[in-house]
Design an enzyme around this catalytic site. Structure first.
Site, short mmCIF file in Angstrom:
data_model
loop_
_atom_site.label_atom_id
_atom_site.label_comp_id
_atom_site.label_asym_id
_atom_site.label_seq_id
_atom_site.Cartn_x
_atom_site.Cartn_y
_atom_site.Cartn_z
N CYS A 124 -3.10 1.80 6.55
CA CYS A 124 -3.27 1.26 7.90
C CYS A 124 -3.91 2.30 8.79
CB CYS A 124 -1.93 0.80 8.46
SG CYS A 124 -0.69 2.09 8.45
N GLU B 272 4.45 -3.65 12.48
CA GLU B 272 3.47 -2.58 12.23
C GLU B 272 2.32 -3.25 11.48
OE1 GLU B 272 3.72 0.33 13.47
OE2 GLU B 272 5.83 0.38 14.03
N GLU C 41 8.27 2.77 15.09
CA GLU C 41 9.07 3.36 14.02
C GLU C 41 9.02 4.87 14.24
OE1 GLU C 41 7.60 1.69 10.26
OE2 GLU C 41 8.96 0.01 10.57
N ASN D 292 0.81 -1.24 0.00
CA ASN D 292 0.00 0.00 0.00
C ASN D 292 0.84 1.28 0.00
OD1 ASN D 292 0.67 -0.60 2.67
ND2 ASN D 292 -1.19 0.31 3.49
P1 NAD Z 1 0.57 -8.96 4.15
O1 NAD Z 1 0.77 -9.24 5.59
O2 NAD Z 1 -0.18 -9.93 3.35
O3 NAD Z 1 2.00 -8.78 3.42
C1 NAD Z 1 2.97 -7.87 3.86
C2 NAD Z 1 4.34 -8.35 3.42
O4 NAD Z 1 4.64 -9.59 4.07
C3 NAD Z 1 4.46 -8.64 1.92
O5 NAD Z 1 5.76 -8.30 1.48
C4 NAD Z 1 4.27 -10.15 1.86
O6 NAD Z 1 4.85 -10.75 0.72
C5 NAD Z 1 5.00 -10.58 3.13
N1 NAD Z 1 4.59 -11.88 3.66
C6 NAD Z 1 3.38 -12.50 3.54
N2 NAD Z 1 3.41 -13.69 4.17
C7 NAD Z 1 4.64 -13.82 4.72
C8 NAD Z 1 5.29 -14.83 5.50
N3 NAD Z 1 4.65 -15.94 5.86
N4 NAD Z 1 6.56 -14.65 5.89
C9 NAD Z 1 7.21 -13.51 5.56
N5 NAD Z 1 6.67 -12.52 4.81
C10 NAD Z 1 5.40 -12.67 4.41
O7 NAD Z 1 -0.08 -7.51 4.10
P2 NAD Z 1 -0.67 -6.74 2.84
O8 NAD Z 1 -2.00 -7.27 2.52
O9 NAD Z 1 0.37 -6.70 1.77
O10 NAD Z 1 -0.79 -5.24 3.44
C11 NAD Z 1 -1.92 -4.75 4.04
C12 NAD Z 1 -1.84 -4.84 5.55
O11 NAD Z 1 -0.73 -4.09 6.03
C13 NAD Z 1 -3.05 -4.24 6.24
O12 NAD Z 1 -3.44 -5.06 7.30
C14 NAD Z 1 -2.53 -2.91 6.77
O13 NAD Z 1 -3.23 -2.38 7.85
C15 NAD Z 1 -1.14 -3.28 7.12
N6 NAD Z 1 -0.32 -2.06 7.21
C16 NAD Z 1 0.12 -1.65 8.45
C17 NAD Z 1 0.87 -0.48 8.57
C18 NAD Z 1 1.37 0.01 9.90
O14 NAD Z 1 2.25 0.86 9.91
N7 NAD Z 1 0.84 -0.46 11.01
C19 NAD Z 1 1.14 0.27 7.42
C20 NAD Z 1 0.67 -0.17 6.19
C21 NAD Z 1 -0.05 -1.36 6.11
#
Ligand code: NAD
Length: 486
Positions: free
Chosen positions: A287, A253, A465, A155
């Site tokens: 997020c 995060e 962070e 995102n």
């Molecule tokens: P996701 O958890 O599916 O993926 C995030 C990253 O993790 C990607 O690079 C993905 O390839 C990797 N990943 C997935 N499975 C993994 C595993 N088993 N081991 C290691 N890496 C793995 O998240 P998404 O759908 O890409 O992003 C959206 C989510 O991120 C939402 O829940 C959003 O709220 C959250 N988000 C949080 C923040 C924050 O600062 N708190 C900021 C932005 C997004």
């Protein structure tokens, strides 16, 4: 529908140069037209191992530099990347979908974060305690951890990356970054630009690929000492469990469901604008987006009407088309998920005041568009209230008073951001103290500052962070007791 030329990328950047991954090609899709325009082979376990070894080789020299010198090198590299802003911005729009305006804001902010930590390199220090006992003093040394894995979602591919890379590198660590499988291109180009700008080989590496193969291999790699992760709560929990082996450091995060409380004495026009911007920015895929609004009953009709009419007026269009105010969702899967949440909610109750599905504009039929959506008073146990809604749909509830609003706000597994709108300082303080979240904005919304620590409570994460505090998550301290005299 026009056919696109599909460009193939190498998928890795380590040792200061491109590396071709050995895994199956992963498609990169332009969300505005729903067509694949690039393919990037995923990183296998062997590719991840090569990336981590590159970072491990670079660590001794990088960590031995004076901290000021690391800052200067990173600063020069960041300024070089900044000269290529006009190339990075459309690339981000193409792979992510967001408007060009939002991409420019994002990349500018990402590079600014690098510069922020360049400045803070002068502030990285340990501590000294005199007279622990007669002739005995204590020194607290601060040391980098080693190789850090930075795992980032789709995102905000560049800001969320730089939030990790900046403090990690300034503190003396080296980094292997893994962007989301669907947004690898801006990260790869940024790595190239930082290397061209003088970042030594191996200090910042990228390996692209899926979470299940590449991400897992990175988390499990024995030479990775810390995982800095942004993404969903279920994946964060899995990573934390995996990282237990080897007692790796972890910062998480994760997801959010940020509440916004609008009191009856608030500047209602400003609050309604903030609700609309805060929910529909980046097509609702943030997020920190405002994901639940609680408005005091006496002013609810006015606020609902105002937010609904703003949502109706938003110009939905392709990110690369001038004048678009809200782009497409990132993928067909994300749109399906949102559609399901909206349908399951409306089946339980609530009033749809606008949206509720993709726009009818035939020009947008091939992209992953979803109209800005507002649902009033859905049940408090519906998906709109209990799940993270990662798209442009905003639920609004009427509440009696601040106590009810805070109770509803806290009735969530998440605790990332929050906001309260009121002219009454007492109410504002009460909300800021009682809302269970890592950030509370009073009469403003969703803007995070590099100066302030950022991180979620409850299922929204672990660790911080931003701010000087971030350094503590990229270093170990060691206490040294110095006894002088006979
Ligand atoms: P996701 O958890 O599916 O993926 C995030 C990253 O993790 C990607 O690079 C993905 O390839 C990797 N990943 C997935 N499975 C993994 C595993 N088993 N081991 C290691 N890496 C793995 O998240 P998404 O759908 O890409 O992003 C959206 C989510 O991120 C939402 O829940 C959003 O709220 C959250 N988000 C949080 C923040 C924050 O600062 N708190 C900021 C932005 C997004």
């Amino acid at each position: 529908m026009s056919t696109q030329t599909i460009q193939t990328y190498a998928g890795g950047f380590f040792d200061g140069r491109e590396h071709t991954n050995g895994g199956d090609p992963l498609p990169v899709t332009d969300p505005g037209i729903g067509q694949v325009f690039a393919e990037v082979p995923g990183g296998t376990e062997a590719d991840v191992d090569a990336a981590v070894r590159s970072a491990a080789r670079a660590f001794p020299d990088w960590s031995a530099l004076a901290v000021r010198e690391r800052g200067e090198i990173l600063g020069r590299a960041a300024r070089h990347a900044e000269q290529h802003l006009d190339e990075l911005v459309p690339l981000l729009t193409r792979e992510q979908g967001k408007t060009l305006r939002d991409s420019r804001i994002e990349v500018t902010k990402a590079l600014d974060t690098l510069m922020h930590y360049v400045g803070l390199s002068r502030a990285l220090r340990g501590a000294h305690t005199p007279n622990l006992d007669p002739g005995v003093e204590g020194i607290v040394l601060r040391r980098p951890l080693g190789v850090v894995a930075a795992i980032v979602p789709w995102n905000f591919p560049t800001t969320l990356l730089c939030n990790k890379v900046a403090p990690a590198l300034v503190a003396g660590n080296t980094v292997v970054a893994k962007p989301a499988g669907t947004t690898p291109l801006t990260t790869l180009r940024l790595a190239e630009l930082l290397a061209d700008g003088g970042l030594p080989p191996g200090v910042f590496n990228v390996v692209t690929g899926s979470g299940s193969v590449t991400g897992t291999a990175l988390v499990k790699h024995p030479q990775v000492r810390k995982i800095a992760f942004t993404g969903s709560t279920p994946v964060g929990e899995r990573i934390m469990a995996l990282a237990a082996r080897g007692t790796k450091r972890v910062t998480l995060e994760l997801g959010g469901s940020d509440p916004m409380i609008i009191c009856d004495d608030a500047d209602l026009a400003a609050a309604a604008s903030a609700a609309s911007m805060g929910r529909f920015y980046n097509c609702g895929q943030a997020c920190l987006a405002i994901k639940r609004v609680y408005v005091f009953e006496p002013v609810a009709d006015e606020v609902i009407e105002s937010i609904t009419s703003k949502a109706k007026r938003l110009k939905v269009g392709r990110g690369d088309v001038e004048g678009s105010q809200m782009g497409p969702m990132h993928s067909a899967g994300q749109r399906r998920e949102l559609s399901g949440q909206v349908e399951r909610t409306l089946a339980l109750g609530g009033t749809l005041t606008t949206g509720g599905g993709p726009p009818d504009d035939p020009e947008l039929a091939d992209g992953f568009f979803y109209s800005p959506t507002v649902i009033v008073d859905p049940p408090h146990d519906s998906p709109m209230a209990t799940e993270e809604v990662f798209g442009p749909a905003l639920p609004i509830w009427r509440v009696e008073d601040l106590a009810e609003a805070i109770e509803r706000a806290n009735a969530s597994q998440f605790g990332l951001g929050s906001s309260v709108w009121t002219r009454d300082l007492h109410r504002a303080r009460q909300a800021a103290e009682q809302i269970e979240a890592g950030y509370t904005w009073i009469n403003s919304r969703t803007k995070v500052y590099d100066e302030l620590p950022f991180g979620g409570w409850k299922s929204s994460g672990y660790g911080k962070e931003h701010g000087e505090e971030a350094f503590s998550y990229y270093t170990e301290t060691k206490s040294v007791v110095v006894t002088s005299g006979p």
